[in-house]
Write an enzyme that holds these catalytic residues in place. Structure first.
Site, PDB file in Angstrom:
ATOM      1  N   GLY A  83      20.813 -65.147 -59.079  1.00  0.00           N
ATOM      2  CA  GLY A  83      19.815 -64.271 -59.669  1.00  0.00           C
ATOM      3  C   GLY A  83      18.659 -65.004 -60.316  1.00  0.00           C
ATOM      4  O   GLY A  83      17.571 -64.457 -60.468  1.00  0.00           O
ATOM      5  N   LYS A 104      18.008 -73.976 -61.465  1.00  0.00           N
ATOM      6  CA  LYS A 104      18.340 -72.844 -62.330  1.00  0.00           C
ATOM      7  C   LYS A 104      17.099 -72.500 -63.144  1.00  0.00           C
ATOM      8  O   LYS A 104      16.501 -73.367 -63.781  1.00  0.00           O
ATOM      9  CB  LYS A 104      19.495 -73.250 -63.252  1.00  0.00           C
ATOM     10  CG  LYS A 104      20.193 -72.125 -63.978  1.00  0.00           C
ATOM     11  CD  LYS A 104      21.427 -72.707 -64.657  1.00  0.00           C
ATOM     12  CE  LYS A 104      22.201 -71.657 -65.429  1.00  0.00           C
ATOM     13  NZ  LYS A 104      23.427 -72.231 -66.041  1.00  0.00           N
ATOM     14  N   ASP A 116      14.012 -61.483 -64.897  1.00  0.00           N
ATOM     15  CA  ASP A 116      12.846 -62.272 -64.498  1.00  0.00           C
ATOM     16  C   ASP A 116      13.207 -63.535 -63.721  1.00  0.00           C
ATOM     17  O   ASP A 116      12.339 -64.191 -63.153  1.00  0.00           O
ATOM     18  CB  ASP A 116      11.971 -62.629 -65.709  1.00  0.00           C
ATOM     19  CG  ASP A 116      12.686 -63.509 -66.734  1.00  0.00           C
ATOM     20  OD1 ASP A 116      13.762 -64.039 -66.431  1.00  0.00           O
ATOM     21  OD2 ASP A 116      12.144 -63.653 -67.852  1.00  0.00           O
ATOM     22  N   GLY A 117      14.497 -63.894 -63.704  1.00  0.00           N
ATOM     23  CA  GLY A 117      14.918 -65.046 -62.931  1.00  0.00           C
ATOM     24  C   GLY A 117      14.539 -66.390 -63.512  1.00  0.00           C
ATOM     25  O   GLY A 117      14.714 -67.418 -62.867  1.00  0.00           O
ATOM     26  N   ARG A 168      20.337 -79.318 -61.013  1.00  0.00           N
ATOM     27  CA  ARG A 168      21.698 -79.833 -61.127  1.00  0.00           C
ATOM     28  C   ARG A 168      22.216 -80.211 -59.748  1.00  0.00           C
ATOM     29  O   ARG A 168      21.761 -79.680 -58.721  1.00  0.00           O
ATOM     30  CB  ARG A 168      22.619 -78.819 -61.801  1.00  0.00           C
ATOM     31  CG  ARG A 168      22.896 -77.571 -60.991  1.00  0.00           C
ATOM     32  CD  ARG A 168      23.750 -76.583 -61.774  1.00  0.00           C
ATOM     33  NE  ARG A 168      23.971 -75.360 -61.016  1.00  0.00           N
ATOM     34  CZ  ARG A 168      24.398 -74.213 -61.553  1.00  0.00           C
ATOM     35  NH1 ARG A 168      24.664 -74.152 -62.846  1.00  0.00           N
ATOM     36  NH2 ARG A 168      24.586 -73.149 -60.790  1.00  0.00           N
ATOM     37  N   ARG A 175      31.936 -71.130 -54.383  1.00  0.00           N
ATOM     38  CA  ARG A 175      32.716 -70.592 -55.489  1.00  0.00           C
ATOM     39  C   ARG A 175      33.812 -69.689 -54.956  1.00  0.00           C
ATOM     40  O   ARG A 175      33.757 -69.244 -53.797  1.00  0.00           O
ATOM     41  CB  ARG A 175      31.798 -69.769 -56.411  1.00  0.00           C
ATOM     42  CG  ARG A 175      30.479 -70.455 -56.749  1.00  0.00           C
ATOM     43  CD  ARG A 175      29.369 -69.412 -56.982  1.00  0.00           C
ATOM     44  NE  ARG A 175      28.059 -70.035 -57.075  1.00  0.00           N
ATOM     45  CZ  ARG A 175      27.451 -70.350 -58.203  1.00  0.00           C
ATOM     46  NH1 ARG A 175      28.031 -70.082 -59.355  1.00  0.00           N
ATOM     47  NH2 ARG A 175      26.264 -70.917 -58.210  1.00  0.00           N
ATOM     48  N   ASP A 242      32.878 -66.256 -60.165  1.00  0.00           N
ATOM     49  CA  ASP A 242      31.674 -66.864 -59.600  1.00  0.00           C
ATOM     50  C   ASP A 242      31.348 -68.188 -60.283  1.00  0.00           C
ATOM     51  O   ASP A 242      30.423 -68.889 -59.861  1.00  0.00           O
ATOM     52  CB  ASP A 242      30.477 -65.907 -59.687  1.00  0.00           C
ATOM     53  CG  ASP A 242      30.243 -65.381 -61.086  1.00  0.00           C
ATOM     54  OD1 ASP A 242      31.140 -64.695 -61.601  1.00  0.00           O
ATOM     55  OD2 ASP A 242      29.170 -65.639 -61.666  1.00  0.00           O
ATOM     56  N   ASN A 243      32.106 -68.551 -61.325  1.00  0.00           N
ATOM     57  CA  ASN A 243      31.926 -69.842 -61.988  1.00  0.00           C
ATOM     58  C   ASN A 243      33.126 -70.767 -61.768  1.00  0.00           C
ATOM     59  O   ASN A 243      33.316 -71.717 -62.512  1.00  0.00           O
ATOM     60  CB  ASN A 243      31.720 -69.651 -63.494  1.00  0.00           C
ATOM     61  CG  ASN A 243      30.373 -69.041 -63.801  1.00  0.00           C
ATOM     62  OD1 ASN A 243      29.421 -69.211 -63.044  1.00  0.00           O
ATOM     63  ND2 ASN A 243      30.282 -68.314 -64.901  1.00  0.00           N
ATOM     64  N   ASP A 252      28.122 -74.247 -64.533  1.00  0.00           N
ATOM     65  CA  ASP A 252      27.518 -73.212 -65.364  1.00  0.00           C
ATOM     66  C   ASP A 252      27.874 -73.369 -66.844  1.00  0.00           C
ATOM     67  O   ASP A 252      28.707 -72.645 -67.381  1.00  0.00           O
ATOM     68  CB  ASP A 252      27.898 -71.811 -64.879  1.00  0.00           C
ATOM     69  CG  ASP A 252      26.880 -70.773 -65.369  1.00  0.00           C
ATOM     70  OD1 ASP A 252      25.940 -71.155 -66.082  1.00  0.00           O
ATOM     71  OD2 ASP A 252      27.044 -69.594 -65.040  1.00  0.00           O
TER      72      ASP A 252
END
Length: 467
Positions: A83, A104, A116-117, A168, A175, A242-243, A252
């Protein structure tokens, strides 16, 4: 720098094309020069800020936003995805291995769900310093390559904050949630492609259709990882599926922190009001997440669903035993013992909890205790004399203890001090903190302030996702 596009080429349907937002004035504020060199980059290249903010991707790279699902605090979301992130490039390091460079805070993607990403400077610097410290302490982790200030503000509840992008690096960004995304759609062909891709990337000695083998490998990697977290007093804070990576790397660093007073109920995340991801719950959550991966892989484990469930369940049921073995191995090293001693370690942890002892200082004090000076240890655990006698009878190795118990961790008050200064334009505290954490196992003169817990006036610590 050698660039590849295996994810884009092999996993069509698991991503959407994406280009980073345009930023007015990208400027490097932090760079891991050693890591840049490992990836074949020139750390002195004036164009790095443009590249590592997504403005000028490496030549030949296909930039994209990855699709994945996830259980977030136990509730399933079938479509999450990057996202506010993107895959900038896959690059081959000087050692021949392939690495993802993932950004990120790079702007609104089709998965942003109205956000807003983008990202603020503080949380991106937080991930940089903590992931770098984790790497220095030997923990498998995605690594922060750079933080690039964007030259524009982002708006959060606290008001206008300086914007930034984190670059990163990881062995991959696959995942548990990636498998859940495909499985939720019942797309068996895509699930097979994803399985084969994951095996090529991380377990090339397995057959490309060995779903059960991959499940076992992921479980083993996650078991070792969580054992290392527990040994360091690290609280991830948001162990959603998802992490949880297939590679076994920590990913994350949002609402994460290191506990000071040893307490299994420790929670730092402002949104974890029920303590789901408390320090002491992390092993159980890892097993729960592994079960979700097993569910996604069932059709590929065996065509007979009952047999698939039986085989997958055996792996899940074995996780607790793996973890206890891995944790006891970690604790044996921290105590300087030739072999695990579960009774001795359990009694120490219980005594630390009763005394509200500082997790890091207590274990580090054992270096001197092994040499006969027990004062620092007893200052943390006043009722620990009997335990010391039992432990000293095991002939602990002081050098082993020193090599496995950091003198310095990212203390929460120091991280906040550094981030506050950085957001006001002063990077000196951040640079000093990063430097102090790069050699965590060495006693270095002049760095005493980086060893000590937060002052009494610091208060209860809470962390935030930064979105």
């Amino acid at each position: 720098m050698i660039v590849g596009n295996s994810y884009a080429d092999d996993l069509k349907g698991l991503y959407l094309p994406f280009q980073a937002a345009r930023f007015p004035a990208p400027a490097l504020v932090a760079l891991d020069r050693g890591l840049a060199g490992e990836l074949g980059m020139d750390p002195n290249d004036a164009g790095l800020a443009q590249m590592l903010s997504g403005q000028t991707p490496p030549e030949g790279a296909t930039t994209l936003a990855m699709a994945y699902a996830g259980h977030q605090f136990g509730g399933f979301s079938p479509s999450l995805g990057d996202g506010r992130a993107m895959l900038l490039a896959e690059v081959q390091g000087q050692d021949g291995r392939w690495w993802d460079i993932h950004l990120k805070g790079s702007g609104r993607t089709p998965f942003s769900r109205g956000a807003d990403g983008k990202a603020a400077l503080g949380p991106m610097l937080r991930e940089y310093v903590i992931s770098r410290a984790m790497f220095a302490m030997g923990v498998p982790t995605t690594r922060a390559l750079a933080v690039v200030a964007t030259g524009e503000d982002v708006y959060r509840e606290a008001g206008a904050l300086p914007g930034a992008v984190l670059a990163r690096v990881g062995g991959s960004h696959l995942r548990v949630g990636t498998f859940q995304f495909v499985a939720a759609r019942g797309d068996i062909d895509s699930l097979r492609r994803l399985l084969a891709y994951a095996i090529r990337r991380h377990d090339a000695d397995l057959a490309p259709d060995d779903a059960l083998g991959l499940l076992k490998r992921v479980g083993a990697r996650q078991s070792r990882l969580i054992a290392q977290w527990m040994g360091l007093g690290f609280v991830h804070g948001v162990m959603n599926t998802d992490n949880m990576t297939i590679s076994g790397e920590t990913i994350d660093y949002g609402p994460c922190a290191f506990m000071e007073a040893h307490d299994p109920a420790t929670v730092f995340s402002s949104i974890d009001r029920q303590g789901r991801y408390a320090y002491g719950n992390q092993p159980g959550i890892a097993r729960w997440n592994l079960a979700r991966l097993a569910e996604a892989l069932l059709p590929l484990i065996d065509a007979d669903e009952d047999r698939a469930i039986e085989q997958a369940s055996a792996v899940i049921d074995g996780f607790a035993e793996w973890f206890q073995r891995d944790l006891q191995n970690v604790l044996a090293l921290k105590l300087g013992l030739a072999a695990p001693n579960p009774d001795l370690t359990e009694d120490l942890l219980n005594a630390m909890m009763e005394a509200k002892a500082d997790h890091t200082l207590t274990f580090r004090a054992l270096v001197q205790a092994a040499k006969g000076d027990t004062g620092a240890f007893l200052a943390q655990v006043p009722e620990g004399r009997d335990w010391l006698v039992r432990w000293q009878a095991e002939n602990p190795d002081a050098a082993m203890i020193e090599a496995h118990n950091p003198a310095r961790i990212p203390r929460n008050h120091l991280v906040e001090e550094a981030l506050d200064a950085a957001q006001k334009g002063d990077m000196a505290p951040f640079d000093s903190l990063t430097k102090a954490l790069d050699r965590p196992f060495c006693d270095i003169a002049g760095l005493d302030r980086y060893r000590l817990p937060a002052p009494s006036g610091f208060g209860a610590y809470r962390t935030f996702c930064g979105t």
